[in-house]
Design a protein around this motif. Structure first.
Motif, PDB file in Angstrom:
ATOM      1  N   ARG A 203       5.391  -2.168  -4.428  1.00  0.00           N
ATOM      2  CA  ARG A 203       6.526  -1.451  -3.819  1.00  0.00           C
ATOM      3  C   ARG A 203       7.112  -0.423  -4.790  1.00  0.00           C
ATOM      4  N   ILE A 204       7.195  -0.765  -6.044  1.00  0.00           N
ATOM      5  CA  ILE A 204       7.717   0.180  -7.039  1.00  0.00           C
ATOM      6  C   ILE A 204       6.853   1.433  -7.073  1.00  0.00           C
ATOM      7  N   ASP A 205       5.530   1.245  -7.114  1.00  0.00           N
ATOM      8  CA  ASP A 205       4.630   2.401  -7.145  1.00  0.00           C
ATOM      9  C   ASP A 205       4.720   3.194  -5.850  1.00  0.00           C
ATOM     10  N   HIS A 206       4.807   2.489  -4.728  1.00  0.00           N
ATOM     11  CA  HIS A 206       4.918   3.135  -3.423  1.00  0.00           C
ATOM     12  C   HIS A 206       6.182   3.989  -3.334  1.00  0.00           C
ATOM     13  N   LEU A 207       7.302   3.425  -3.800  1.00  0.00           N
ATOM     14  CA  LEU A 207       8.554   4.169  -3.793  1.00  0.00           C
ATOM     15  C   LEU A 207       8.485   5.403  -4.685  1.00  0.00           C
ATOM     16  N   ASP A 208       7.986   5.215  -5.885  1.00  0.00           N
ATOM     17  CA  ASP A 208       7.959   6.310  -6.860  1.00  0.00           C
ATOM     18  C   ASP A 208       7.001   7.430  -6.463  1.00  0.00           C
ATOM     19  N   LYS A 209       5.838   7.053  -5.934  1.00  0.00           N
ATOM     20  CA  LYS A 209       4.801   8.049  -5.671  1.00  0.00           C
ATOM     21  C   LYS A 209       4.848   8.636  -4.256  1.00  0.00           C
ATOM     22  N   THR A 210       5.397   7.900  -3.308  1.00  0.00           N
ATOM     23  CA  THR A 210       5.308   8.331  -1.909  1.00  0.00           C
ATOM     24  C   THR A 210       6.660   8.454  -1.214  1.00  0.00           C
ATOM     25  N   ILE A 211       7.411   7.357  -1.178  1.00  0.00           N
ATOM     26  CA  ILE A 211       8.616   7.325  -0.339  1.00  0.00           C
ATOM     27  C   ILE A 211       9.727   8.226  -0.859  1.00  0.00           C
ATOM     28  N   LYS A 212      10.124   8.046  -2.109  1.00  0.00           N
ATOM     29  CA  LYS A 212      11.247   8.822  -2.637  1.00  0.00           C
ATOM     30  C   LYS A 212      10.971  10.326  -2.664  1.00  0.00           C
TER      31      LYS A 212
ATOM     32  N   GLY B 241       0.827  -1.205   0.000  1.00  0.00           N
ATOM     33  CA  GLY B 241       0.000   0.000   0.000  1.00  0.00           C
ATOM     34  C   GLY B 241       0.855   1.246   0.000  1.00  0.00           C
ATOM     35  N   GLY B 242       0.273   2.346   0.458  1.00  0.00           N
ATOM     36  CA  GLY B 242       1.007   3.589   0.566  1.00  0.00           C
ATOM     37  C   GLY B 242       0.891   4.504  -0.634  1.00  0.00           C
TER      38      GLY B 242
END
Length: 224
Positions: A74-83, A41-42
């Motif tokens: 996880r890829i989408d979560h990293l790209d859209k939220t975490i990074k 999620g995220g």
């Protein structure tokens, strides 16, 4: 300066959600920018994948397919939220991350470690937690807590909570193995104690491992 990335890991009922919110409160009292998120999620697309996985609809596809679904989320979560958050200087606190894939699908699903390593390399693109807090407690205790939580909310067990006790006992050992393999990144926290004591242990680990996050601490927060 980039934000710090802290992940919370552990078995079912370990208290990750509670402790993430407590750490968030401590950091916000220090005027530190904080984002709390979760996996799977995220981000919008990752939340859709979360619903599919935790409903059990992906279970029949096997551990490898589940690992690939987690990777996509996880890829989408990293790209859209975490990074973006880390780049802006915001600290990110995440309920589960790549170690969950290693523990659940890698160790327990018997997916070859080399394959998990390759999948992680492609997915994370160099992003690694600055600190991983592994909340550790006996599987029986965690499942009892999870069951009480579900009963209170009128919910049923999800895809992983419904697994038998041997699964959860092995899961605990998988997390402890991860901690032994990466002691500089991982801190094992005894979660089989009062929530206030768990919070204090987490705060001590954060202050020791990531002093830049707490350098503006005021006296009342120094006690614990």
């Amino acid at each position: 300066m980039a934000g710090c990335f802290i992940t919370f890991e552990g078995g079912e009922g370990a208290g990750k959600s509670t402790q993430i919110q407590r750490l968030r409160t401590r950091l916000e009292r220090l005027a530190q920018p904080v984002l709390v998120t979760r996996e799977p999620g995220g981000s919008p697309h990752a939340e859709e994948i979360r619903a599919f996985i935790l409903s059990g609809r992906a279970k029949h596809l096997g551990p490898l397919a589940e690992a690939l679904l987690f990777a996509a989320a996880r890829i989408d979560h990293l790209d859209k939220t975490i990074k973006p958050a880390l780049k802006s200087g915001t600290h990110v606190l995440c309920d589960r991350f790549a170690d969950s894939t290693r523990a659940y699908q890698g160790s327990l699903g018997n997916i070859d470690k080399a394959l998990i390593d390759q999948l992680e390399t492609v997915t994370l693109q160099g992003v690694k937690p600055d600190l991983t807090l592994i909340l550790d407690l006996p599987a029986e205790t965690g499942l009892a807590r999870a069951g009480a939580r579900q009963a209170g909310k009128g919910e049923g067990a999800d895809r992983f909570e419904e697994e038998d006790i041997s699964f959860h006992q092995s899961l605990r050992q998988a997390y402890l193995s991860i901690a032994r393999a990466e002691p500089r990144r991982c801190a094992v926290i005894n979660a089989d104690q009062d929530p206030d004591e768990v919070e204090a242990a987490i705060w001590a680990a954060v202050r020791e491992r990531l002093p830049q996050m707490t350098e503006h601490a005021v006296r009342p927060l120094d006690v614990a």
